[in-house]
Scaffold this active site. Structure first.
Site, PDB file in Angstrom:
ATOM      1  N   ARG A 237      85.426  30.678   4.617  1.00  0.00           N
ATOM      2  CA  ARG A 237      84.974  31.922   3.960  1.00  0.00           C
ATOM      3  C   ARG A 237      85.914  32.598   2.926  1.00  0.00           C
ATOM      4  NH1 ARG A 237      81.038  31.222   6.023  1.00  0.00           N
ATOM      5  NH2 ARG A 237      79.890  32.365   7.463  1.00  0.00           N
ATOM      6  N   GLU A 266      79.896  37.375  -2.961  1.00  0.00           N
ATOM      7  CA  GLU A 266      78.888  36.673  -3.380  1.00  0.00           C
ATOM      8  C   GLU A 266      77.655  37.411  -3.493  1.00  0.00           C
ATOM      9  OE1 GLU A 266      78.703  33.635  -0.309  1.00  0.00           O
ATOM     10  OE2 GLU A 266      80.777  32.713  -0.652  1.00  0.00           O
ATOM     11  N   HIS A 285      78.555  28.227  -2.124  1.00  0.00           N
ATOM     12  CA  HIS A 285      78.303  28.426  -0.624  1.00  0.00           C
ATOM     13  C   HIS A 285      77.301  27.591  -0.122  1.00  0.00           C
ATOM     14  CE1 HIS A 285      79.320  31.577   2.578  1.00  0.00           C
ATOM     15  NE2 HIS A 285      78.970  30.256   3.275  1.00  0.00           N
TER      16      HIS A 285
END
Length: 328
Positions: A237, A266, A285
């Site tokens: 994360r 993000e 991601h």
């Protein structure tokens, strides 16, 4: 007919994977009105009147949960294993069960971590750029074999990373505040302190959840304890890493390099200071989402909804077990 919001827009493309299961159980599927992550207001609007959300990274805030629970929301089922977007306290307060797709993507993340690791150590991106520019950069690269791989967070993903490491003749070591000691013993994996992890790792890979304790786990103070020749990987994360501190360490060569798949905010801005670092590599991601894990995450999330609303209790997937007395 009871409605289920399929909140992540990309999930519409793989509806044949999970759709038949939900429809056969009597649910109507509702898809987002736009092809992008829903904002809080959009989620509040589109989740209203649904009994469940097959969830992505949308903001399940106390406001969203309270309003939607009042209109019938019973389950937030994450198509993934991270859950920092779900306010668990609010879910429990309002009788909403939150679940994650345990066992669906740990192999994908582990594979991605090794892809990033090899790209850094083997100097892939500079080699590629110079080669396509008409250069011929035939220089010796480093090896993985013999290096110490520090694993911060030895859960499902960290365990798989430790197992794969042996195939590369790496020396894995593990740090975890709540270790599975049976696994460490079985795999002959050294369980080390945080100080040892930082001091000994040639490559440090992060596989911990984002919690108040793990936020900014990598920061100026911890970087100072690492080898200047070390590489950092983050497929966990974004908030686990202090991005400005890491950018400074990379630019001043306090660290040899970093590979980052997750960011504090993000989608990430093009002005992120990490992007000015030549000794870094980035992905968007995507570590946990290869084609198999994507399908498994969606299917497991749908199964959790069907089980819970059909009277079963999939304990391994439930995040807030204390809500069971309120769940009906």
């Amino acid at each position: 007919m009871k409605r289920v919001l399929i909140a992540p827009a990309p999930m519409k493309e793989i509806e044949p994977v999970y759709g038949p299961l939900l429809r056969s159980a009597g649910f109507e599927l509702v898809f987002p009105k736009k092809n992008a992550q829903l904002t809080e207001d959009e989620l509040l609007d589109q989740l209203s009147g649904c009994v469940a959300s097959l969830a992505g990274s949308e903001p399940y805030t106390p406001r969203v949960i309270a309003a939607c629970a009042a209109k019938g929301l019973k389950v937030i089922s994450r198509a993934g294993v991270g859950y920092d977007g779900i306010n668990l306290a609010a879910a429990t307060e309002h009788g909403v069960v939150a679940t994650i797709a345990v066992g669906s993507n740990h192999n994908a993340v582990a594979e991605h971590a090794f892809m990033l690791m090899l790209a850094l150590v083997k100097n892939l991106i500079p080699q590629h750029n110079l080669t396509v520019a008409g250069k011929w950069p035939r220089k010796a690269n480093q090896s993985l074999r013999g290096k110490t791989l520090g694993i911060a967070g030895v859960g499902r993903i960290g365990k798989r990373v430790a197992q794969i490491a042996k195939a590369f003749d790496l020396r894995p070591i593990g740090y975890d505040p709540y270790p599975d000691r049976a696994f460490f013993a079985k795999e002959n994996l050294p369980l080390v302190s945080l100080e040892e992890l930082l001091r000994e790792s040639d490559i440090l890979t992060l596989h911990m959840p984002l919690t108040p304790e793990s936020r900014n786990f990598i920061r100026t103070e911890t970087i100072a304890k690492m080898k200047p020749t070390a590489y950092l990987l983050n497929t966990a994360r974004g908030g686990i890493v202090d991005e400005p501190a890491l950018a400074e360490a990379l630019q001043t060569k306090r660290l040899a390099g970093a590979a980052i798949d997750v960011f504090e905010e993000e989608p990430v801005s093009a002005t992120n200071p990490l992007f000015a670092c030549a000794n870094a590599a980035f992905t968007a991601h995507t570590a946990g989402v290869d084609m198999k894990s994507r399908d498994d995450m969606a299917l497991f999330a749908a199964q959790a909804i069907v089980k819970l609303l059909g009277g079963e209790w999939p304990e391994e997937w439930v995040l807030n077990a204390e809500v069971r007395t309120k769940f009906a």
